[in-house]
Enzyme design. Structure first.
Site, PDB file in Angstrom:
ATOM      1  N   HIS A  90       0.560  -1.761  -0.332  1.00  0.00           N
ATOM      2  CA  HIS A  90      -0.158  -0.275   0.238  1.00  0.00           C
ATOM      3  C   HIS A  90       0.645   1.155  -0.252  1.00  0.00           C
ATOM      4  O   HIS A  90       0.923   2.201  -0.614  1.00  0.00           O
ATOM      5  CB  HIS A  90      -0.534  -0.077   1.164  1.00  0.00           C
ATOM      6  CG  HIS A  90      -1.625   1.380   1.139  1.00  0.00           C
ATOM      7  ND1 HIS A  90      -2.206   1.280   0.253  1.00  0.00           N
ATOM      8  CD2 HIS A  90      -1.764   2.366   2.215  1.00  0.00           C
ATOM      9  CE1 HIS A  90      -3.488   2.592   0.546  1.00  0.00           C
ATOM     10  NE2 HIS A  90      -2.275   3.121   1.437  1.00  0.00           N
ATOM     11  N   VAL A  91       1.795   1.840   0.785  1.00  0.00           N
ATOM     12  CA  VAL A  91       2.868   2.961   0.893  1.00  0.00           C
ATOM     13  C   VAL A  91       3.655   2.539  -0.343  1.00  0.00           C
ATOM     14  O   VAL A  91       4.111   3.300  -1.389  1.00  0.00           O
ATOM     15  CB  VAL A  91       3.733   2.042   2.413  1.00  0.00           C
ATOM     16  CG1 VAL A  91       4.951   3.266   1.829  1.00  0.00           C
ATOM     17  CG2 VAL A  91       2.911   2.735   3.239  1.00  0.00           C
ATOM     18  N   HIS A  93       2.807   1.904  -3.315  1.00  0.00           N
ATOM     19  CA  HIS A  93       1.554   2.445  -4.514  1.00  0.00           C
ATOM     20  C   HIS A  93       1.091   3.636  -4.576  1.00  0.00           C
ATOM     21  O   HIS A  93       1.263   4.746  -5.023  1.00  0.00           O
ATOM     22  CB  HIS A  93      -0.050   1.199  -3.985  1.00  0.00           C
ATOM     23  CG  HIS A  93      -0.748   1.512  -5.217  1.00  0.00           C
ATOM     24  ND1 HIS A  93      -0.618   1.930  -6.255  1.00  0.00           N
ATOM     25  CD2 HIS A  93      -2.078   2.460  -4.971  1.00  0.00           C
ATOM     26  CE1 HIS A  93      -1.350   2.712  -7.008  1.00  0.00           C
ATOM     27  NE2 HIS A  93      -2.796   2.848  -5.825  1.00  0.00           N
ATOM     28  N   GLU A  94       1.060   3.699  -3.270  1.00  0.00           N
ATOM     29  CA  GLU A  94       0.431   5.517  -2.469  1.00  0.00           C
ATOM     30  C   GLU A  94       1.337   5.915  -2.923  1.00  0.00           C
ATOM     31  O   GLU A  94       1.401   7.879  -3.199  1.00  0.00           O
ATOM     32  CB  GLU A  94      -0.324   5.460  -0.967  1.00  0.00           C
ATOM     33  CG  GLU A  94      -1.418   4.477  -1.370  1.00  0.00           C
ATOM     34  CD  GLU A  94      -2.508   5.526  -1.252  1.00  0.00           C
ATOM     35  OE1 GLU A  94      -2.306   6.568  -2.014  1.00  0.00           O
ATOM     36  OE2 GLU A  94      -2.915   4.960  -2.079  1.00  0.00           O
ATOM     37  N   THR A  95       2.861   6.227  -2.832  1.00  0.00           N
ATOM     38  CA  THR A  95       4.264   7.077  -3.148  1.00  0.00           C
ATOM     39  C   THR A  95       4.308   6.830  -3.933  1.00  0.00           C
ATOM     40  O   THR A  95       5.369   7.189  -4.655  1.00  0.00           O
ATOM     41  CB  THR A  95       4.842   6.474  -1.957  1.00  0.00           C
ATOM     42  OG1 THR A  95       5.518   5.303  -1.817  1.00  0.00           O
ATOM     43  CG2 THR A  95       4.520   7.228  -0.301  1.00  0.00           C
TER      44      THR A  95
END
Length: 96
Positions: A90-91, A93-95
């Protein structure tokens, strides 16, 4: 009448304090065992060299943050691996 005697001099208070302090240490140890320096750096090193946060985020900062959430990575070994993998996915993907 109080359910527990949490007077600072009581044995109940001492046991409560020991138990409360032990939980994050156990969780931190399990998460730290799974998120090795090699694992953490392997993810971080994939980031583009121009990424402003690349040198900002450290494994120790991650472990300190994880220690604030004693439920994180506290399940069985397989559950913990899945939870940690999902977090980093998730991190990442988001960054970008």
């Amino acid at each position: 009448m109080a359910l527990f005697n949490l007077n600072k001099d009581s044995p109940t208070f001492l046991l409560f304090a020991i138990f409360t302090l032990a939980i994050p240490t156990i969780v931190l140890s399990q998460v730290a065992n799974l998120v090795t320096p090699e694992f953490f750096d392997g993810i971080k090193n994939v980031a583009d060299p121009s990424c402003a946060g690349k040198s900002f985020y450290t494994r120790n900062a991650f472990l300190n943050a994880a220690n604030s959430y004693p439920e994180f990575g506290s399940g069985s070994a397989d559950e913990s691996k899945r939870e940690i993998a999902a977090f980093f996915a998730h991190v990442t993907h988001e960054t970008g």
